[in-house]
Design an enzyme around this catalytic site. Structure first.
Site, PDB file in Angstrom:
ATOM      1  N   SER A   1       0.812  -1.218   0.000  1.00  0.00           N
ATOM      2  CA  SER A   1       0.000   0.000   0.000  1.00  0.00           C
ATOM      3  C   SER A   1       0.850   1.276   0.000  1.00  0.00           C
ATOM      4  CB  SER A   1      -0.963   0.009   1.183  1.00  0.00           C
ATOM      5  OG  SER A   1      -0.252  -0.045   2.395  1.00  0.00           O
TER       6      SER A   1
ATOM      7  N   ASP B   1      -2.924   6.930  11.709  1.00  0.00           N
ATOM      8  CA  ASP B   1      -2.194   6.141  10.716  1.00  0.00           C
ATOM      9  C   ASP B   1      -0.836   6.811  10.486  1.00  0.00           C
ATOM     10  OD1 ASP B   1      -1.085   5.038   8.427  1.00  0.00           O
ATOM     11  OD2 ASP B   1      -2.913   5.188   7.211  1.00  0.00           O
TER      12      ASP B   1
ATOM     13  N   HIS C   1       0.937   5.465   6.254  1.00  0.00           N
ATOM     14  CA  HIS C   1       0.658   6.061   4.941  1.00  0.00           C
ATOM     15  C   HIS C   1       0.888   7.566   4.975  1.00  0.00           C
ATOM     16  CE1 HIS C   1      -1.652   2.235   5.009  1.00  0.00           C
ATOM     17  NE2 HIS C   1      -1.058   2.132   3.837  1.00  0.00           N
TER      18      HIS C   1
END
Ligand SMILES: *[C@@H]1O[C@H](CO)[C@@H](O)[C@H](O)[C@H]1NC(C)=O
Ligand SMILES: *[C@@H]1O[C@H](CO)[C@@H](O)[C@H](O)[C@H]1NC(C)=O
Ligand SMILES: *[C@@H]1O[C@H](CO)[C@@H](O)[C@H](O)[C@H]1NC(C)=O
Ligand SMILES: *[C@@H]1O[C@H](CO)[C@@H](O)[C@H](O)[C@H]1NC(C)=O
Ligand SMILES: *[C@@H]1O[C@H](CO)[C@@H](O)[C@H](O)[C@H]1NC(C)=O
Length: 453
Positions: free
Chosen positions: A191, A432, A435
């Site tokens: 990702s 998070d 990311h």
């Protein structure tokens, strides 16, 4: 699928209900990812089997052609047997290796300029950020920090400035499209790599008229296409690079990670036709030990290794493929080094107990290195890449991204699972810190890619 669960429900109403809820949530999680794919198993099998015999005669024969998928299991797990992926084994002597060493010597221009070493400079001129997230129809909700309410927007205005006298080539989407004309560019990885792919698509799409661009999926690949340039910018989900049970971009929440380190072919069959390849792999190896299922072993018979060992095997298998299949005169291959996480604020602010939540400024300390970037892994990657010489260019983004504790999605993204009141009271608990917001840090990774193309 839901029907099958409902029979269970009648026996154990509460458990069944919870199960269904979990299933629906999981489905939503997956459905809301940046891309949704339909898989075609038969096609995979076909591609794998033809390649096994034609491209890689020196890989061990597979006693069954079944690929790993989310239903694969280990019914016995033994200690690691010590078997290695010897991608040099077919070389009769040290002769071959000597050639690689020579080929791996850095080019002269690399000696003059290390564009990966430098500092972040605040630049709120009209040219920064390089794109506007809100204008990009392919933005994903995991990365859209501004849309999800991030109040401070300075993070969009930092420009990467290599140490003088070096400069990074100025981003120019037209020039990039010219380089891509008639070509396929493919990002392959996890990702974080998709984070970079979304950034690239957003950087590139603005100058293409809407009716001349398209986004589509083909098995595991998501493809952005610009008609007039006959060019594509694609993403292939392959978090471990080698074949694994987590290769389905939709269903990948599995307890047990199984890899087949002697098989990179399942993915290679998809990436082999690309002209420009950008690989990464790192974070998935950090989570827990991985199980190995060798192609030659009986189905269900596994060995267990720690993540670092697993990653080294996968890197070697990948390197073996690159070595045998890449002609640097016709194809470009890049490897993106680890994307750092900022999950421990104690790293940059000793004594504190938070993470990236609330961080608004980059770290200024030169050469700062946090616990999210594993040094032994970096050394291993370096060793593998060195042996590939000019076949692979390194995008060494680790150090420059280490400085950017302020650049993560944090709490300003869509969360797929509902947040409890308790979580909401303590935002750091669900931030998070893996990311990156877009526009943001991955735009610079792409600027570096542009620089080296
Ligand atoms: C740019 O930043 C400087 C310093 O923070 C500020 O004084 C100025 O108003 C900003 N300009 C714009 C256009 O945001
Ligand atoms: C971008 O590149 C194109 C083609 O090389 C050139 O015509 C154009 O002036 C460049 N734009 C900028 C802003 O440098
Ligand atoms: C478009 O690019 C592909 C390679 O990606 C090439 O095979 C094909 O011939 C090109 N088509 C045209 C019309 O240039
Ligand atoms: C392991 O599982 C496979 C199928 O998944 C089965 O064929 C095999 O007999 C099992 N082996 C043992 C020892 O249970
Ligand atoms: C990337 O840069 C770091 C320093 O920031 C260095 O230690 C490492 O060896 C480099 N990695 C590779 C693969 O070149």
């Amino acid at each position: 699928m839901l029907q099958r669960w409902s029979t269970k429900k009648s026996r154990l109403p509460l458990v069944g209900l919870l199960f269904m809820l979990a299933l629906v949530v999981t489905f939503m999680v997956l459905y809301n990812q940046c891309s949704i794919h339909h898989t075609n198993r038969e096609q995979d099998l076909l591609e794998t089997s033809t390649l096994t015999s034609s491209v890689h005669p020196n890989l061990p024969p597979r006693n069954n052609l079944e690929v790993l998928d989310r239903f694969s299991q280990c019914n016995s797990t033994n200690e690691y047997s010590g078997k290695k992926i010897g991608w040099f084994d077919h070389d009769t002597s040290g002769q071959g290796s000597a050639d690689f060493v020579a080929a791996a010597a850095p080019k002269e221009e690399d000696n003059i300029c290390d564009v990966f070493s430098g500092k972040w400079v605040f630049d709120n001129s009209s040219s920064y950020p390089l794109h506007k997230g809100s204008d990009c129809p392919y933005m994903c909700d995991q990365l859209a920090c501004e849309k999800y309410g991030r109040p401070d927007l300075e993070y969009q205005h930092w420009r990467w400035q290599p140490h003088p006298p070096c400069n990074l080539k100025r981003w120019n989407a037209t020039e990039m499209w010219e380089m891509l004309r008639g070509k396929r560019m493919m990002f392959v990885g996890d990702s974080l790599n998709r984070n970079q792919w979304v950034s690239m698509v957003c950087l590139l799409q603005s100058i293409i008229p809407r009716d001349k661009q398209s986004m589509s999926t083909n098995a595991h690949i998501t493809i952005f296409k610009a008609e007039d340039y006959n060019a594509t910018v694609e993403f292939l989900w392959a978090p471990f690079l080698v074949e694994s049970n987590s290769d389905d971009p939709v269903y990948r929440k599995l307890d047990e990670r199984i890899i087949r380190p002697d098989s990179v072919l399942k993915h290679a069959s998809k990436w082999q036709h690309a002209d420009i390849l950008i690989f990464n792999t790192y974070l998935w190896w950090r989570r827990r030990p991985v199980k190995i299922q060798w192609s030659s072993k009986e189905k269900g018979s596994c060995e267990e290794v720690n993540g670092a060992e697993g990653m080294e095997m996968a890197m070697n298998a990948w390197a073996h493929w690159i070595f045998n299949n890449i002609d640097p005169n016709t194809k470009r291959v890049f490897f993106v080094t680890m994307s750092p996480t900022h999950i421990r604020s104690g790293d940059w602010n000793p004594g504190s107990e938070g993470n990236c939540y609330g961080e608004k400024k980059p770290i200024e300390e030169e050469s700062y290195w946090g616990s999210g970037s594993d040094i032994p892994t970096m050394r291993m990657v370096e060793r593998v890449l060195r042996r590939l010489g000019p076949k692979v260019s390194v995008l060494n983004i680790t150090q420059l991204s280490e400085y950017r504790k302020d650049g993560h999605s944090s709490v300003y993204r869509k969360f797929w699972e509902p947040l409890s009141d308790e979580s909401l009271k303590n935002p750091a608990s669900y931030a998070d810190c893996n990311h990156w917001c877009l526009p943001g840090v991955p735009d610079v990774w792409n600027q570096l890619l542009f620089h080296f193309l």
